[in-house]
Scaffold this motif. Structure first.
Motif, PDB file in Angstrom:
ATOM      1  N   ASN A 209       1.004  -1.257   0.162  1.00  0.00           N
ATOM      2  CA  ASN A 209       0.100   0.058   0.082  1.00  0.00           C
ATOM      3  C   ASN A 209       0.790   1.206   0.239  1.00  0.00           C
ATOM      4  O   ASN A 209       2.043   1.229   0.206  1.00  0.00           O
ATOM      5  N   ALA A 210       0.153   2.543  -0.362  1.00  0.00           N
ATOM      6  CA  ALA A 210       0.967   3.749  -0.361  1.00  0.00           C
ATOM      7  C   ALA A 210       0.116   4.754   0.274  1.00  0.00           C
ATOM      8  O   ALA A 210      -1.218   4.689  -0.162  1.00  0.00           O
ATOM      9  N   ASP A 211       0.530   5.721   0.881  1.00  0.00           N
ATOM     10  CA  ASP A 211       0.034   6.670   1.215  1.00  0.00           C
ATOM     11  C   ASP A 211       0.161   8.106   0.718  1.00  0.00           C
ATOM     12  O   ASP A 211      -0.211   9.360   1.334  1.00  0.00           O
ATOM     13  N   HIS A 212       1.150   8.176  -0.331  1.00  0.00           N
ATOM     14  CA  HIS A 212       1.251   9.495  -0.701  1.00  0.00           C
ATOM     15  C   HIS A 212       1.655   9.462  -2.336  1.00  0.00           C
ATOM     16  O   HIS A 212       1.689   8.241  -2.819  1.00  0.00           O
ATOM     17  N   ILE A 213       1.833  10.485  -3.026  1.00  0.00           N
ATOM     18  CA  ILE A 213       1.872  10.311  -4.501  1.00  0.00           C
ATOM     19  C   ILE A 213       3.285  11.071  -4.683  1.00  0.00           C
ATOM     20  O   ILE A 213       3.832  11.898  -4.044  1.00  0.00           O
ATOM     21  N   VAL A 214       4.151  11.052  -5.881  1.00  0.00           N
ATOM     22  CA  VAL A 214       4.859  12.093  -6.477  1.00  0.00           C
ATOM     23  C   VAL A 214       4.213  12.650  -7.310  1.00  0.00           C
ATOM     24  O   VAL A 214       3.855  12.455  -8.469  1.00  0.00           O
ATOM     25  N   ALA A 215       4.526  14.020  -7.311  1.00  0.00           N
ATOM     26  CA  ALA A 215       4.037  14.837  -8.076  1.00  0.00           C
ATOM     27  C   ALA A 215       4.802  15.164  -9.300  1.00  0.00           C
ATOM     28  O   ALA A 215       5.793  15.056  -9.303  1.00  0.00           O
ATOM     29  N   PHE A 216       3.958  15.512 -10.527  1.00  0.00           N
ATOM     30  CA  PHE A 216       4.723  15.526 -11.870  1.00  0.00           C
ATOM     31  C   PHE A 216       5.474  16.825 -11.787  1.00  0.00           C
ATOM     32  O   PHE A 216       5.277  17.809 -11.119  1.00  0.00           O
ATOM     33  N   LYS A 217       6.277  16.938 -12.678  1.00  0.00           N
ATOM     34  CA  LYS A 217       7.269  18.063 -12.728  1.00  0.00           C
ATOM     35  C   LYS A 217       8.194  18.574 -11.527  1.00  0.00           C
ATOM     36  O   LYS A 217       9.227  18.190 -11.560  1.00  0.00           O
ATOM     37  N   SER A 218       7.440  18.619 -10.391  1.00  0.00           N
ATOM     38  CA  SER A 218       8.346  19.185  -9.275  1.00  0.00           C
ATOM     39  C   SER A 218       8.873  17.661  -8.555  1.00  0.00           C
ATOM     40  O   SER A 218       9.900  17.939  -7.828  1.00  0.00           O
TER      41      SER A 218
END
Ligand code: HEM
Lengths: 451, 283
Positions: A209-218
């Motif tokens: 499971n995962a509780d965060h994302i990685v934002a595009f670009k930044s």
């Protein structure tokens, strides 16, 4: 009109010529971004166009032109133009709509493009009554006035349709506002709250499971505030080998409790607390999810194992492992399994992934199935502006329909007594658009009164 | 009988229809024009059946979907929309000779769809990204718009021909005598553009909603999207030039033609010359 003493800046923004130039400029500059690939790394441009051109492209932001200061500036200019131009014209429209049809001097009516004269033998009083009930009988609610020497009836329909244009213009502004509200750049740089609007992705291995994302670009980490577990991921194929479905079975865990279990497929995203998850990619791992069952038994075991490792199912007293594989690219087709219940020779056999194998052992029959472990790639977006955008779109279609296909129609009927006691009736009509259709209706209406 | 045979018949009907309409334009014999119209009508009826049949065939193959999902199917649908729109216009406005400027377009689309080696005529199953009702709404709305813009482009061309014949009083004057009055052509061009603009707007909107359902981004400035908005800007300028600056006649005729070139590029040029999300059309 007050246009003579207007502020020159307002005059500029109110001009339709500026609008035409801006529309042309927007169209022309938009082409650039379709010819020059967008959002690549600097080296790509240097290789393709040479160092000098590449640095020029970078200075002018052409490598990300739809987000460049000058393109956004053009859009801002365009919006200002739209606002000022529309605001300036609306009072005029209100005046046009308020204009009292009964105040029109009778001489002007004969100058309208649609008019027709009839003579009725009835007296003007009777004729007036007949005209009035005739009009209302055909859906035209008329008001009337009696002046010296004539009676005038006036009816209109669709005055409000004159606002159709402004509905369209307003809808464009709403769409642009929605784009601003939903922009992650605005959330980052102006609101300093990346959580307000973002786009990014997450890669979750099955059973993990995962509780965060990685934002595009930044490439920044953004916490979701809840957890998403990928229970399983599956690809289905058509018989010709084309992919048919990509499906992730996920469970949302919020406050430590599972609150929602569902499938995510392409075109079937999941939305939870304003955050939407889209099926976008997958990654096969070189690990396998093995399910084991003893025939007739009630216990089952599911475990993730790596190849060439021994695994034990102690309750059943068996051990197993994957000792060989046949793969196509990263996708495994068959595996060779080693299996023992510690009684006699271990079994060794090939089996396709996702296919059940029966293993006959002295201690009983076991059902063995393995599938490759995948990670699902989800695109994750939070766009609080999308409802503005959708409402703007709907409004635009409604506005276009009003502006193009509906019109403001007016009918005047002037009744004058004649010397012999009969009445002379002048019918006149006008529509601001679709005049041909209106003139047919007009002629039709009069022919009904004649009969 | 399968749908590809019916599409073959459609193509032949449209080719002959175009030829007869051109015959009407050149020889001005009403009967030739009537045959052209009947051929177009037959073609469109056969094509309607063929579209239905292809849809049914896809279900029999177990991959059921509306026949609107690749370059071949979109070309066929374009020809259908254009012909249907044109026939409606012929009945409504009684100007048969316009067919000489429109039916060649439908015929070429059908012929290109059938014969080009770049185009796969098979019924293929849908990859996951294309499995959406918004796709159907998107293609239908866009292509009604494209059909109208094709007709508007034909009308623009017709206007310019008639205008040059009237100006020069040359030998073509007799050729163009059968064309409707300049004012009538101008008015029809405008009405057609208005109709097309409405549908193009709806097409862009449904496309955006679909993209948002599939990828979480309603607008990503990929070349096809960008070209569709360029086309939209061009027609918006045309409409404003007419409404607010009073442009009529020659300028609008040119804009109708240029607008159609933009439509054409959005539809074809982008697939073959630029790369992007919509590349499904190119194979
Ligand atoms: C792409 C953006 C735009 C779209 C889609 C759009 C749409 C429309 C439509 C549909 C009409 C209706 C025409 C009619 O039936 O009377 C119209 C009229 C008009 N537009 Fe726009 N418009 C846009 C941008 C602008 C801008 C930037 C201006 C700023 C000056 C502007 C000024 C006008 C004016 C003055 C009218 C005429 C109103 C009247 O009839 O009095 N438009 N527009």
């Amino acid at each position: 009109m007050t246009s003579q003493k207007k502020n020159p800046i307002i005059a500029l923004f109110a001009s339709v010529q500026l609008a035409l130039s801006l529309l042309f400029l927007l169209a022309a500059t938009s082409i650039i971004g379709t010819l020059i690939p967008q959002n690549n790394i600097l080296n790509f441009y240097i290789e393709k166009y040479g160092a000098k051109t590449a640095s020029l492209l970078q200075i002018l932001d052409i490598t990300d032109m739809y987000n460049s200061w000058w393109f956004l500036g053009l859009l801002a200019f365009f919006s200002m133009n739209l606002i000022v131009c529309s605001l300036e014209r609306i009072p005029q429209v209100v005046r046009t709509i308020r204009k009292d049809g009964l105040a029109v001097p009778p001489e002007q009516l004969e100058k309208l493009p649609l008019h027709k004269v009839l003579t009725l033998t009835a007296s003007p009083g009777e004729t007036g009554q007949r005209v009035s009930s005739f009009l209302s009988g055909h859906g035209w609610k008329a008001r009337q006035t009696e002046k010296e020497g004539y009676q005038l009836f006036f009816a209109e329909k669709g005055a409000w349709t004159r606002f159709g244009v402004y509905v369209v213009h307003c809808s464009i502004l709403i769409i642009l506002a929605g784009a601003v509200v939903g922009s992650s750049t605005v959330a980052n740089k102006i609101l300093h709250n990346p959580y307000f609007a973002f786009k990014g992705s997450m890669m979750i291995p099955e059973t993990d499971n995962a509780d965060h994302i990685v934002a595009f670009k930044s490439n920044k980490r953004i916490d979701l505030g809840f957890t998403v577990r990928c229970d399983s991921f599956a690809i289905e194929f058509y018989s010709n080998g084309m992919p048919k479905t990509y499906r992730s079975r996920v469970t949302v865990i919020d406050g430590g409790k599972p609150v929602l279990a569902t499938d995510i497929e392409v075109n079937k995203p999941l939305t939870y607390k304003g955050i939407t998850f889209y099926q976008s990619s997958y990654q096969p791992y070189q690990d396998y999810v093995v399910s084991l069952k003893k025939q007739g038994g009630t216990v089952e075991k599911t475990e993730v194992i790596a190849p060439a490792r021994q695994a034990d199912w102690s309750e059943a007293g068996v051990s197993y492992g994957i000792i060989n594989r046949e793969s196509q690219g990263e996708v495994t087709r068959r595996i060779k399994v080693w299996f023992t219940d510690n009684q006699g020779e271990p079994s060794q056999f090939w089996v396709n992934v996702n296919q059940e194998a029966k293993v006959e052992r002295p201690s009983g029959t076991y059902l063995f199935q393995a599938r490759q472990l995948y990670a699902t790639g989800l695109q994750v977006a939070k766009d609080p502006g999308v409802w503005l955008v959708y409402s703007g779109c709907l409004l635009m279609l409604v506005g276009l329909f009003i502006a193009f296909f509906l019109s403001h129609r007016k009918i005047y009927v002037l009744v004058r007594p004649q010397e012999d006691g009969s009445s002379r009736i002048l019918f006149a009509g006008d529509a601001n658009k679709n005049k041909v259709v209106f003139s047919e209706k007009f002629t039709d209406l009069i022919s009904k009164l004649e009969t | 009988m399968d749908s590809s045979q019916l599409f073959g018949i459609t193509m032949i009907a449209y080719l002959f229809s175009a030829a007869f309409y051109l015959g009407l334009f050149i020889f001005k014999t009403q009967r030739i024009g009537l045959i052209g119209m009947l051929l177009a009508l037959t073609g469109v009826i056969v094509q309607t059946a063929a579209l239905g049949l292809r849809w049914y065939e896809s279900y029999r193959m177990g991959v059921g979907h509306a026949p609107l999902t690749n370059m071949y199917e979109s070309l066929v649908f374009f020809a259908w929309c254009t012909t249907l729109f044109y026939l409606f216009m012929e009945f409504r406005f009684k100007a048969r000779v316009i067919g000489a400027f429109v039916m060649p377009c439908a015929a070429i689309a059908m012929a290109y769809a059938s014969f080009s080696s770049r185009i796969d005529t098979q019924i293929n199953p849908l990859i996951p990204a294309l499995q959406s009702n918004w796709l159907i709404a998107h293609v239908v709305t866009c292509f009604i718009g494209y059909g109208a813009f094709a007709v508007a482009g034909g009308l623009g061309l017709m206007y310019l021909m008639k205008l040059s014949a009237v100006d020069k009083k040359s030998t073509d004057a007799s050729l163009c005598a059968s064309l409707p009055e300049l004012k009538v052509i101008d008015d029809l061009t405008h009405k057609t553009i208005v109709f097309g603009f409405m549908w193009l707007s709806a097409g862009i909107i449904t496309g955006a909603i679909w993209a948002n359902e599939a990828w979480g981004t309603y607008w990503s400035w990929d070349p096809k999207e960008t070209w569709s908005i360029i086309t939209w800007f061009m027609y918006a300028s045309t409409l404003h030039a007419r409404f607010t600056r009073g442009w009529r006649g020659r300028r609008i005729a040119w804009l109708a033609i240029i607008g159609f070139l933009a439509v054409f590029f959005t539809y074809f040029g982008v697939n073959f010359l630029l790369s992007g999300l919509h590349s499904y059309g190119s194979n």
